[in-house]
Each structure stands twice: as C-alpha cells, then as structure tokens.
Scaffold this active site. Structure first.
Site, PDB file in Angstrom:
ATOM      1  N   SER A  65       0.816  -1.224   0.000  1.00  0.00           N
ATOM      2  CA  SER A  65       0.000   0.000   0.000  1.00  0.00           C
ATOM      3  C   SER A  65       0.848   1.272   0.000  1.00  0.00           C
ATOM      4  O   SER A  65       1.916   1.319   0.584  1.00  0.00           O
ATOM      5  CB  SER A  65      -0.899   0.024   1.241  1.00  0.00           C
ATOM      6  N   GLU A  66       0.304   2.280  -0.674  1.00  0.00           N
ATOM      7  CA  GLU A  66       0.951   3.596  -0.725  1.00  0.00           C
ATOM      8  C   GLU A  66      -0.097   4.660  -0.453  1.00  0.00           C
ATOM      9  O   GLU A  66      -1.310   4.383  -0.545  1.00  0.00           O
ATOM     10  CB  GLU A  66       1.568   3.825  -2.115  1.00  0.00           C
ATOM     11  N   GLN A  92     -35.974 -13.385  25.258  1.00  0.00           N
ATOM     12  CA  GLN A  92     -35.694 -13.770  23.867  1.00  0.00           C
ATOM     13  C   GLN A  92     -34.835 -12.724  23.151  1.00  0.00           C
ATOM     14  O   GLN A  92     -33.998 -13.055  22.319  1.00  0.00           O
ATOM     15  CB  GLN A  92     -36.997 -13.955  23.087  1.00  0.00           C
ATOM     16  N   SER A 125     -14.171  -4.449   2.501  1.00  0.00           N
ATOM     17  CA  SER A 125     -15.378  -5.235   2.201  1.00  0.00           C
ATOM     18  C   SER A 125     -15.939  -4.866   0.826  1.00  0.00           C
ATOM     19  O   SER A 125     -16.441  -5.729   0.096  1.00  0.00           O
ATOM     20  CB  SER A 125     -16.448  -5.002   3.281  1.00  0.00           C
ATOM     21  N   GLU A 148      -6.339  -6.161   3.807  1.00  0.00           N
ATOM     22  CA  GLU A 148      -6.408  -7.316   2.897  1.00  0.00           C
ATOM     23  C   GLU A 148      -7.578  -7.186   1.924  1.00  0.00           C
ATOM     24  O   GLU A 148      -8.191  -8.177   1.553  1.00  0.00           O
ATOM     25  CB  GLU A 148      -6.542  -8.615   3.698  1.00  0.00           C
ATOM     26  N   ARG A 174     -25.800 -12.428  34.555  1.00  0.00           N
ATOM     27  CA  ARG A 174     -26.300 -11.081  34.879  1.00  0.00           C
ATOM     28  C   ARG A 174     -27.815 -11.139  35.108  1.00  0.00           C
ATOM     29  O   ARG A 174     -28.571 -11.567  34.217  1.00  0.00           O
ATOM     30  CB  ARG A 174     -25.980 -10.121  33.723  1.00  0.00           C
TER      31      ARG A 174
END
Ligand SMILES: Cc1cc2nc3c(=O)[nH]c(=O)nc-3n(C[C@H](O)[C@H](O)[C@H](O)COP(=O)(O)OP(=O)(O)OC[C@H]3O[C@@H](n4cnc5c(N)ncnc54)[C@H](O)[C@@H]3O)c2cc1C
Length: 417
Positions: A130-131, A312, A400, A397, A301
């Site tokens: 990368s740059e 739920q 997304s 890497e 908790r």
C-alpha cells in the site's frame, strides 16, 4: 486431492489445543497491557518462538496441510487469544507468503529464516504494498524499481504506507513498479535485506484497534538491492513483462483495475489471494471470543429477577451470533481447502470468506458490547477491545467493498464498477 472434511484430523486437533493453551495462558493475561502500551510485544513474540509457534517450519507445516484447515485453525485460536498480540505474532507471515508465492526455492530458503530470527534473537518481517495514493487501487503504485545492469542491482524509490511491522522489520518485501505503463502487470516484489541503507520508517500510526501490532510508513530512498532480491528472478519477470506488453498491443491488457484481482495476475494480488481465508479465520477468532464472553455474561447477569438470557431479545441475539460465526467458519474452511487443493475460485470464494468473516466479527463484537450493557463499554471487560480490533477486518487485505467487487465480477463476468 484431499476430501473436504469438517472433521479435523488428530494432528490439527492437537495443534489447536496447543495453541489454545498459549492463547489462554500467555496472550489473554497480557492483552490489555499491550493494547494500552501500543508497542510491539517482543516478549510475547519471543515466547511464541521459544515454544515453536513463531517459526517458518510451524507455518510451512500448516500451510502445506492438504486438508487446508491447518492455517485457519491456527489463526482462529491465536486471535481468540487476542487480535493485537495475534497480529504481532503472525504479521511476519504476510511477507513470508509473498516470498512463498513469488520466490524461487532458493529465495524461500534464504529469506524465511531471516524473517523470523531465532528464539534468542527474534525478528519480524513486513510486506509493503500500500501507498498513500494506492490503497484499494494497487495498480496505481508509484514506488519505482529500476535495474542497474552494470551492478546487477535494483534501485527502489518511493513511500509505502500502512505496513505492518514497517521499519522495525529485519526483512521488508516491497512491491514496486518496473513498467508503470503496464499498471498492475508491470509490478514485481523485491526483498530488502536487513540493514539496507536508504530504507527508513516514516510515521508510526496510532490506531483504533490491534494496537499491539506496529503499523507505519516505510520510506525507500535510493535503496539498492542485489539482483537476486527480485522474487522469482529476472528471467521470469522479463518473460512476464513481454507477455503483458504483447497483450497491451493487442488491446487485451487495458489498465489492470480491481477486476484483475480475482485472478491474482500480479505479484501483490497473488499474495492477497493466498492469505484472504487466513485473515477471515482471524476475524472468526475475535468473534468467537466476544460471543463466549457475552454468553457467560448473559447467563449470570440478573435483571428483573432473572438472568438476562431468559429474554428472547438477548437469547436470539446470541443464537444469531453463534450461527453467523459458524457460517463464517464454513466459508473460510471451504476456501482454505480449495486453495490447498488448487481448486479454481470460480465465485471468488476466498473473497467471500474474508468478506463474511470480517463483517461477522464487527457485528458479533458490537452485539457482545450491547449484551454487557455499561460494562461492555468499559476497558474492564475485553469486548470493548475486541470490537475495536474487529474493525480492521473490513479494511485490510482488501476492504469489504473490494471483496464485493471481486465477487460481483467473478459471478457475473462483467466489468462491474
Ligand atoms: C492496521 C493496518 C494494517 C495494514 N497492513 C498492511 C500491510 O502490512 N501491507 C500493506 O501493503 N498494506 C497494509 N494495510 C493497508 C490496507 O490494505 C489498505 O488500508 C486497504 O487496502 C484500503 O486502502 P486505503 O486505506 O487506501 O483505502 P481506499 O482504497 O482509499 O478506500 C477508501 C474507501 O473507498 C472504498 N472504495 C475504494 N475503491 C472502491 C471501489 N472501486 N468500489 C467501491 N468502494 C471503493 C473502500 O472500500 C473504502 O471504504 C494495512 C492497513 C491498516 C489500517
């Protein structure tokens, strides 16, 4: 070809348990401290080297495991321990994979040991692609490599950024352009040996997460490396450039944009393709760690006279967390198995695995923080750190968006923009 199996063999399970012990006993107790210090955790890397986790042999063994799950299992356990420390330990492998993917056997034998050092004198390595003006668009690299035929040396000039271990590495692997007119196809990778004059560290970045991992700029000012430091050798490069020029004349090699990435047609992309499922496995390690903390917390908790998991609203979130983690692991294992068995990535399955695992880690760690309420927001509990650490998994890497671009082009065969 090995059969795809969801049942790791005895060897892999033994490695998993061994790494889990290291992650639980050595990494976890040290994680918060090194996150605060934002320094390279040399004693932890040294301990990993001492017991045999930080050696080229260990990674080679996992890398060449035909089941394909050796690397993902190792990554998941280490990053379950802690992502910052995990990256400090495995950051070197990005440079090692670049040498493995592009180098000759002799180059692998020469440089891999120097990247890791010895338990008494550990070293790290850096992969510098990368740059400042070439992140997602790797074809825009400006760092130049010019051949000095009289001396059989390559001269490197440019500025790299975001390099994990950049400047503190013994060995740097640098991607540079040899023929800018060819875009990504005109690039090659070079090893810069230890203590080479002209290479220096620029800015060290203060980060949101994975703070025990060193990230910095690397400045290359008239760096001279011997001809044998060109990965793959000059003959192979000359042949590759000649092919690319020929195709360019025929009009087939229009500027190699992100579309060329799925096929791994250039040096940097070959490295990324090999490492994407492994990076997905790191994200799964973080997600699993946060899920486990949240599950325990929800069971203990008590609010309104009952454990919060009795609602739920909380229990279903935990069910979704576990489901997504397992789905991500299946994608990662499939892609790793495909890579290990030379199966073509016809739908960019490697990118799919990294995309889904990265997004899962961000989502799961956010849910974990919510389940821990106020405690989740503090540094008294680890989920806050895990959430910060997870955020990098939709960025490095390949972001997304770039993974989606690669998948979309792969499934459609169209030059989606
Ligand atoms: C902690 C850390 C460690 C790193 N380690 C290394 C390393 O060791 N070696 C190395 O070489 N690099 C490393 N990187 C660099 C990393 O790979 C880049 O940050 C990443 O590729 C994104 O590049 P960028 O930051 O320039 O973002 P940009 O490319 O500028 O992207 C900015 C935004 O635009 C979006 N975008 C760009 N193009 C498109 C498109 N065509 N379609 C849709 N959206 C688009 C991106 O997805 C992103 O959201 C590291 C980065 C970080 C933060």
């Amino acid at each position: 070809m090995s059969t795809f199996s969801l049942d790791p063999g005895e060897d892999q399970l033994a490695v998993r348990d061994w790494l889990h012990g290291f992650a639980a006993d050595v990494m976890r107790p040290a994680a918060a401290e090194w996150d605060e210090r934002e320094e390279t955790p040399w004693p932890i890397i040294q301990e990993a080297a001492r017991i045999g986790i930080y050696t080229p042999d260990f990674y080679a063994q996992q890398y060449f495991d035909p089941s394909g799950v050796g690397i993902p299992i190792a990554m998941e356990e280490l990053f379950w321990g802690d992502a910052g420390l995990g990256l400090a330990i495995v950051g070197t492998t990005l440079a090692a994979v670049a040498v493995l993917a592009n180098g000759t056997d002799e180059q692998i034998g020469t440089w891999a040991p120097q990247m890791f050092g010895t338990p008494d004198d550990v070293k790290v390595a850096a992969f510098c692609s990368s740059e400042p003006d070439a992140g997602s668009d790797v074809s825009a690299l400006r760092t130049r490599a010019v051949y000095d035929q009289a001396k059989d040396e390559w001269v490197l000039n440019g500025t790299k950024t975001w390099a994990t271990n950049g400047g503190i590495a013994a060995v740097h692997v640098v991607v540079a352009t040899v023929d800018p007119a060819l875009g990504a196809r005109g690039q090659a990778s070079f090893v810069v040996p230890p203590a080479t004059p002209g290479l220096s560290q620029g800015q060290k970045f203060k980060k949101h997460g994975i703070r025990a991992s060193h990230t910095a700029e690397v400045v290359l000012d008239g760096v001279r490396v011997p001809g044998h430091c060109l990965l793959g050798g000059k003959e192979k490069l000359d042949a590759r450039l000649a092919r690319a020029r020929e195709q360019a004349v025929q009009g087939g090699a229009a500027a190699a944009g992100p579309g060329s990435r799925a096929k791994g047609t250039n040096a940097a992309m070959a490295t990324f393709e090999a490492s994407r499922p492994a990076v997905g496995a790191q994200a799964i390690g973080i997600a699993r760690a946060a899920y486990e903390v949240a599950l325990d917390y929800a069971k203990t908790r008590v609010q309104f006279g009952r454990p919060i998991i009795d609602n739920q609203g909380v229990a279903f979130t935990l069910a979704d967390m576990k489901t997504r983690i397992d789905a991500a692991r299946l994608l990662v294992w499939r892609a790793s198995w495909m890579a290990a068995n030379n199966q073509p990535f016809t739908s960019a399955e490697g990118s799919m695995s990294k995309l889904y695992a990265g997004e899962t880690a961000k989502w799961v760690t956010a849910q974990a923080m919510q389940i821990l309420g106020g405690n989740g927001y503090t540094r008294e509990y680890p989920v806050e750190r895990m959430h910060r650490d997870s955020a990098i998994y939709s960025v490095f890497e390949g972001t997304s968006e770039i993974q989606r671009l690669v998948i979309a082009r792969s499934i459609s065969g169209l030059p989606i923009r």
